[in-house]
Design a protein around this motif. Structure first.
Motif, PDB file in Angstrom:
ATOM      1  N   ARG A   1     -10.842  14.150  -1.005  1.00 51.15           N
ATOM      2  CA  ARG A   1      -9.635  13.807  -1.757  1.00 51.15           C
ATOM      3  C   ARG A   1      -8.886  12.652  -1.095  1.00 51.15           C
ATOM      4  O   ARG A   1      -8.449  11.715  -1.763  1.00 51.15           O
ATOM      5  CB  ARG A   1      -8.731  15.039  -1.846  1.00 51.15           C
ATOM      6  N   HIS A   2      -8.756  12.697   0.221  1.00 52.90           N
ATOM      7  CA  HIS A   2      -8.090  11.608   0.938  1.00 52.90           C
ATOM      8  C   HIS A   2      -8.858  10.293   0.779  1.00 52.90           C
ATOM      9  O   HIS A   2      -8.266   9.239   0.524  1.00 52.90           O
ATOM     10  CB  HIS A   2      -7.975  11.941   2.426  1.00 52.90           C
ATOM     11  N   GLN A   3     -10.167  10.364   0.932  1.00 52.22           N
ATOM     12  CA  GLN A   3     -10.979   9.150   0.823  1.00 52.22           C
ATOM     13  C   GLN A   3     -10.963   8.596  -0.597  1.00 52.22           C
ATOM     14  O   GLN A   3     -10.922   7.367  -0.782  1.00 52.22           O
ATOM     15  CB  GLN A   3     -12.408   9.441   1.270  1.00 52.22           C
ATOM     16  N   ALA A   4     -10.955   9.472  -1.596  1.00 50.81           N
ATOM     17  CA  ALA A   4     -10.891   9.014  -2.981  1.00 50.81           C
ATOM     18  C   ALA A   4      -9.577   8.295  -3.259  1.00 50.81           C
ATOM     19  O   ALA A   4      -9.545   7.295  -3.990  1.00 50.81           O
ATOM     20  CB  ALA A   4     -11.058  10.201  -3.931  1.00 50.81           C
ATOM     21  N   ALA A   5      -8.479   8.796  -2.690  1.00 53.31           N
ATOM     22  CA  ALA A   5      -7.194   8.126  -2.874  1.00 53.31           C
ATOM     23  C   ALA A   5      -7.199   6.746  -2.230  1.00 53.31           C
ATOM     24  O   ALA A   5      -6.656   5.784  -2.784  1.00 53.31           O
ATOM     25  CB  ALA A   5      -6.077   8.976  -2.295  1.00 53.31           C
ATOM     26  N   SER A   6      -7.824   6.622  -1.061  1.00 53.69           N
ATOM     27  CA  SER A   6      -7.922   5.313  -0.406  1.00 53.69           C
ATOM     28  C   SER A   6      -8.799   4.361  -1.217  1.00 53.69           C
ATOM     29  O   SER A   6      -8.474   3.175  -1.378  1.00 53.69           O
ATOM     30  CB  SER A   6      -8.480   5.474   1.006  1.00 53.69           C
ATOM     31  N   LEU A   7      -9.900   4.862  -1.730  1.00 50.40           N
ATOM     32  CA  LEU A   7     -10.775   4.035  -2.556  1.00 50.40           C
ATOM     33  C   LEU A   7     -10.073   3.599  -3.832  1.00 50.40           C
ATOM     34  O   LEU A   7     -10.177   2.444  -4.254  1.00 50.40           O
ATOM     35  CB  LEU A   7     -12.062   4.802  -2.884  1.00 50.40           C
ATOM     36  N   GLY A   8      -9.343   4.517  -4.460  1.00 53.47           N
ATOM     37  CA  GLY A   8      -8.613   4.175  -5.665  1.00 53.47           C
ATOM     38  C   GLY A   8      -7.518   3.165  -5.400  1.00 53.47           C
ATOM     39  O   GLY A   8      -7.286   2.239  -6.183  1.00 53.47           O
ATOM     40  N   THR A   9      -6.828   3.328  -4.269  1.00 53.67           N
ATOM     41  CA  THR A   9      -5.783   2.376  -3.892  1.00 53.67           C
ATOM     42  C   THR A   9      -6.365   0.983  -3.707  1.00 53.67           C
ATOM     43  O   THR A   9      -5.813  -0.006  -4.201  1.00 53.67           O
ATOM     44  CB  THR A   9      -5.091   2.838  -2.598  1.00 53.67           C
ATOM     45  N   LEU A  10      -7.473   0.899  -2.997  1.00 54.52           N
ATOM     46  CA  LEU A  10      -8.106  -0.405  -2.779  1.00 54.52           C
ATOM     47  C   LEU A  10      -8.609  -1.007  -4.083  1.00 54.52           C
ATOM     48  O   LEU A  10      -8.588  -2.234  -4.262  1.00 54.52           O
ATOM     49  CB  LEU A  10      -9.242  -0.268  -1.766  1.00 54.52           C
ATOM     50  N   ALA A  11      -9.036  -0.176  -5.030  1.00 53.88           N
ATOM     51  CA  ALA A  11      -9.441  -0.689  -6.341  1.00 53.88           C
ATOM     52  C   ALA A  11      -8.257  -1.345  -7.042  1.00 53.88           C
ATOM     53  O   ALA A  11      -8.393  -2.413  -7.662  1.00 53.88           O
ATOM     54  CB  ALA A  11     -10.019   0.433  -7.200  1.00 53.88           C
TER      55      ALA A  11
ATOM     56  N   THR B   1       0.822  -1.210   0.000  1.00 52.14           N
ATOM     57  CA  THR B   1       0.000   0.000   0.000  1.00 52.14           C
ATOM     58  C   THR B   1       0.857   1.261   0.000  1.00 52.14           C
ATOM     59  O   THR B   1       0.447   2.299  -0.508  1.00 52.14           O
ATOM     60  CB  THR B   1      -0.926   0.032   1.223  1.00 52.14           C
ATOM     61  N   TYR B   2       2.057   1.178   0.582  1.00 52.11           N
ATOM     62  CA  TYR B   2       2.932   2.342   0.632  1.00 52.11           C
ATOM     63  C   TYR B   2       3.440   2.735  -0.750  1.00 52.11           C
ATOM     64  O   TYR B   2       3.855   3.879  -0.958  1.00 52.11           O
ATOM     65  CB  TYR B   2       4.127   2.068   1.542  1.00 52.11           C
ATOM     66  N   CYS B   3       3.438   1.799  -1.673  1.00 51.82           N
ATOM     67  CA  CYS B   3       3.789   2.118  -3.057  1.00 51.82           C
ATOM     68  C   CYS B   3       2.553   2.550  -3.844  1.00 51.82           C
ATOM     69  O   CYS B   3       2.608   3.493  -4.646  1.00 51.82           O
ATOM     70  CB  CYS B   3       4.419   0.894  -3.732  1.00 51.82           C
ATOM     71  N   THR B   4       1.437   1.855  -3.604  1.00 49.87           N
ATOM     72  CA  THR B   4       0.230   2.072  -4.402  1.00 49.87           C
ATOM     73  C   THR B   4      -0.451   3.395  -4.081  1.00 49.87           C
ATOM     74  O   THR B   4      -0.870   4.135  -4.989  1.00 49.87           O
ATOM     75  CB  THR B   4      -0.754   0.914  -4.184  1.00 49.87           C
ATOM     76  N   HIS B   5      -0.580   3.720  -2.809  1.00 45.77           N
ATOM     77  CA  HIS B   5      -1.328   4.921  -2.429  1.00 45.77           C
ATOM     78  C   HIS B   5      -0.699   6.209  -2.967  1.00 45.77           C
ATOM     79  O   HIS B   5      -1.425   7.058  -3.520  1.00 45.77           O
ATOM     80  CB  HIS B   5      -1.473   4.980  -0.905  1.00 45.77           C
ATOM     81  N   PRO B   6       0.626   6.405  -2.861  1.00 47.32           N
ATOM     82  CA  PRO B   6       1.203   7.618  -3.457  1.00 47.32           C
ATOM     83  C   PRO B   6       0.967   7.703  -4.962  1.00 47.32           C
ATOM     84  O   PRO B   6       0.746   8.795  -5.497  1.00 47.32           O
ATOM     85  CB  PRO B   6       2.697   7.487  -3.132  1.00 47.32           C
ATOM     86  N   MET B   7       1.033   6.555  -5.647  1.00 46.97           N
ATOM     87  CA  MET B   7       0.767   6.559  -7.084  1.00 46.97           C
ATOM     88  C   MET B   7      -0.635   7.079  -7.364  1.00 46.97           C
ATOM     89  O   MET B   7      -0.848   7.960  -8.221  1.00 46.97           O
ATOM     90  CB  MET B   7       0.927   5.151  -7.659  1.00 46.97           C
TER      91      MET B   7
END
Length: 345
Positions: free
Chosen positions: A317-327, A186-192
């Motif tokens: 914005r924060h929640q969208a990044a988390s949702l996108g990461t989980l996708a 997740t530490y790689c995916t979330h920043p992306m």
């Protein structure tokens, strides 16, 4: 704000110390099903922070506690959704240790529940709240048209020896929503995702362990915008790597010393120039734990504001990044064959 914590792992201890490094917040309770373990944890963290956190042993007791405004959840991933769902419905703000949930569907339900009850749910993705991440974002225009990036975190787990000896530590147990991808991947995916969104194409390969969890993997992500841009994610809990992360553009490449705690950034120009950028991020002063205070400060900023006066744009914005990461993580798991009990048939 009065915060309780769930979990007695090392990350929970680090977060308790982060609470002690931030003004305006108090650690009031620790939840552990094992009272003796909870008391030992509370005694140690209270000694370090000067707080007087008590021990509770049930989620219901925590949900009904009148002296608890918010809860930080650092239990195994599989427990994040049911615990957060109960607490949000009870009117508690929730800060979820990564990964926020086992899949995108679960976290979307938590976001919807928080909205309906007027509280805040946020993923504790410390790297994107760190000042180093803001500096990376500021430097991107100097790179020119972006072409490729490599985001990397490979850390040999201290618990892998137990796994090799025949045990199945929680971090390598897919029944708990665990594995390398859901932990440090997740530490790689979330920043992306925070920088460029969800990629249009995902190709993944991984090392699958006897438990069914992944121990290491590589994910190649393709983007249509920026046109022709690709990002490779490298993560592992069964090997280590000294290599940096990089973002490559046609005018320069940005070298990042740590994807979790960016402190030394180097711009390598295609003209042969080199520019070193040092990020000041002391973690909050002497003895304060790394950079977890930054995620806590953002959580307090959002959750402490009355409804109607919150920075809803930042929260979304924060929640969208988390949702996108989980996708992305959902898509990777589907490709590498890692399944959790929460996965729909």
């Amino acid at each position: 704000m009065r915060i309780a914590t769930i979990g007695t792992s090392s990350i929970g201890s680090t977060f308790a110390r982060a609470i002690g490094a931030v003004d305006g917040v108090e650690h009031v309770a620790v939840m552990s099903r094992d009272r003796s373990r909870g008391e030992a944890f509370a005694a140690e963290t209270n000694r370090l922070t000067g707080d007087r956190a008590r021990v509770v042993t049930s989620l219901e007791e925590l949900a009904n506690a009148s002296d608890v405004d918010a809860v930080y959840i650092a239990s195994p991933n599989a427990l994040h959704f049911p615990q957060a769902n109960t607490l949000l419905r009870a009117g508690k703000h929730v800060l979820l240790e990564k990964s926020a949930a086992c899949d995108r569907r679960q976290f979307q339900e938590l976001v919807d529940t928080a909205e309906s009850t007027g509280v805040v749910v946020l993923e504790a993705m410390r790297s994107v709240h760190d000042p180093g991440f803001a500096r990376i974002r500021e430097l991107l225009p100097q790179l020119g048209p972006l072409r490729r990036a490599e985001l990397r975190l490979c850390q040999y787990s201290s618990r892998y020896g137990k796994f090799l000896a025949g045990e199945t530590p929680a971090i390598f147990d897919p029944s708990l929503g665990a594995g390398a991808l859901m932990d440090i991947g997740t530490y790689c995916t979330h920043p992306m995702v925070a920088l460029w969104g969800v990629p249009e194409r995902i190709h993944a390969a991984a090392t699958i362990l006897r438990s069914g969890a992944d121990g290491a993997g590589t994910v190649l992500c393709g983007f249509d915008s920026p046109a022709g841009f690709s990002v490779s994610l490298h993560y592992s809990k069964i090997t280590t790597s000294p290599l940096s992360s990089t973002i490559e553009g046609e005018r320069a490449t940005l070298e990042i010393d740590s994807v979790t705690t960016p402190r030394n950034l180097v711009l390598h120009g295609t003209d042969g120039s080199t520019d070193v950028v040092t990020v000041d991020g002391d973690g909050g002063g002497s003895g304060a734990p790394e950079n977890m205070r930054y995620e806590l400060l953002e959580f307090l900023r959002l959750a402490d504001a009355p409804r109607g006066q919150r920075d809803d744009e930042a929260l979304a914005r924060h929640q969208a990044a988390s949702l996108g990461t989980l996708a992305v993580l959902d898509a990777v798991r589907a490709q590498i064959g890692v399944r959790f009990p929460s996965d729909q048939a």
